[in-house]
Design a protein around this motif. Structure first.
Motif, PDB file in Angstrom:
ATOM      1  N   UNK A  12      91.105  43.398  24.943  1.00 14.53           N
ATOM      2  CA  UNK A  12      92.272  44.088  25.446  1.00 14.53           C
ATOM      3  C   UNK A  12      92.298  44.153  27.170  1.00 14.53           C
ATOM      4  N   UNK A  13      93.412  43.447  27.613  1.00 13.28           N
ATOM      5  CA  UNK A  13      93.302  43.395  29.420  1.00 13.28           C
ATOM      6  C   UNK A  13      93.768  44.973  29.702  1.00 13.28           C
ATOM      7  N   UNK A  14      93.296  45.400  30.963  1.00 10.91           N
ATOM      8  CA  UNK A  14      93.988  46.376  31.791  1.00 10.91           C
ATOM      9  C   UNK A  14      94.971  45.792  32.621  1.00 10.91           C
ATOM     10  N   UNK A  15      95.664  46.623  33.233  1.00  7.61           N
ATOM     11  CA  UNK A  15      96.822  45.953  33.979  1.00  7.61           C
ATOM     12  C   UNK A  15      96.455  45.234  35.369  1.00  7.61           C
ATOM     13  N   UNK A  16      94.902  45.310  35.719  1.00 12.56           N
ATOM     14  CA  UNK A  16      94.440  44.801  36.737  1.00 12.56           C
ATOM     15  C   UNK A  16      94.652  45.552  38.146  1.00 12.56           C
ATOM     16  N   UNK A  17      93.637  45.281  39.268  1.00 12.37           N
ATOM     17  CA  UNK A  17      93.571  45.812  40.370  1.00 12.37           C
ATOM     18  C   UNK A  17      94.043  44.469  41.313  1.00 12.37           C
ATOM     19  N   UNK A  18      94.913  44.946  42.226  1.00  9.01           N
ATOM     20  CA  UNK A  18      95.313  43.866  43.127  1.00  9.01           C
ATOM     21  C   UNK A  18      94.492  44.215  44.621  1.00  9.01           C
TER      22      UNK A  18
END
Lengths: 112, 114
Positions: free
Chosen positions: B104-110
């Motif tokens: 399950x993937x998180x929303x990400x850090x840009x």
């Protein structure tokens, strides 16, 4: 080495029509998992559908279905009744041990 | 349902600085994965941890290190940042107790390096 190839960088489909995204992969394993992920403009990675290699039956999730051809190492995604919300980058992926290996992606445009 | 949490969501650093990205897995998930997605690229696996031990390693630069803590959250530490480190960093989690070991993937850090 395991690789995943998506030969269509971009595709367009008319709203309500059906579209098929292609994917081939290379592996020497006999048991594995394949996935299609959707990445909309929000960049969130969303699992669309999964296929276990030991299952001959093609996976289906509502309007999304796959055509899994194990001998040909082909794993295409069919989207029926395309909707505007389906516009996204679609990644074909293979799970090797713990990690997921992604293809380069196909950008799908939905034409109203 | 609870999802994977990543913080911060956006981070701007200068070259040669250090950055720390945090990941909080879904409760009761025991495995954490880190991926790096450069602009216009597909996600690339960096590293994974199972029960606080490194379980697999991908193309992670030596300047990067990561660990999983006793509460199962994970941190990715990036030093001597380079312009090429600008990317979206995903964390994913899974449970060995669930079928498919689905990630399950998180929303990400840009991360933007200037």
């Amino acid at each position: 080495a395991q690789t995943v190839t998506q030969s269509q960088p971009e595709m367009s489909v008319q709203e309500a029509e059906t579209v098929t995204l292609s994917c081939t992969y290379d592996t020497s394993e006999s048991d594995y998992y394949l996935f299609w992920y959707k990445q909309p403009p929000s960049r969130q990675m969303i699992l669309v559908i999964r296929q276990e290699a030991y299952k001959q039956q093609n996976a289906t999730e509502n309007r999304f279905s796959v055509n899994f051809q194990k001998a040909a190492k082909s794993f295409s995604l069919k989207i029926s009744d395309s909707q505007l919300g389906d516009a996204a980058m679609y990644f074909c992926a293979y799970r090797m041990d713990d990690k997921i290996i992604f293809g380069k992606g196909t950008r799908l445009h939905i034409l109203p | 349902a609870a999802g994977v949490i990543q913080s911060p969501r956006h981070l701007i650093k200068e070259k040669r600085e250090t950055a720390t990205l945090k990941c909080y897995p879904i409760p009761r998930h025991d495995t954490v994965y880190w991926y790096q997605q450069g602009p216009g690229q597909d996600p690339q696996f960096l590293i994974s941890f199972y029960e606080k031990m490194q379980s697999d390693k991908g193309s992670i630069p030596d300047r990067f290190s990561a660990q999983q803590f006793s509460d199962y959250h994970s941190e990715l530490n990036m030093s001597s940042l380079e312009l090429g480190d600008s990317a979206l960093y995903f964390c994913a989690s899974s449970s060995t107790g669930q079928p498919y070991y689905e990630q399950y993937f998180g929303p990400g850090t840009r991360l933007t390096v200037t």
